[in-house]
Design a protein around this motif. Sequence first.
Motif: not given
Length: 60
Positions: A6-7, A13-14, A23-24, A29-31
């Motif tokens: 992600x930029x 924003x996250x 979500x992005x 990075x979720x894994x």
Amino acid sequence: MEQEMPDYETIRAAVAGEKWALEKVLDCYGGEINRLATIKKRQPDGTVKEEIDEDKLLVA
């Protein structure tokens, strides 16, 4: 399949709590987050079960 990192604005924003940005970031990075939060827990029958330790997750 490797996700594109992600930029800077998406990360900002996250951090601010924007759902689309979270979500992005989690898509990317979720894994890795889950891998780092996975623990091995011994069961009463002696077997070992892997599970995600939610106390290790920093996402609220």
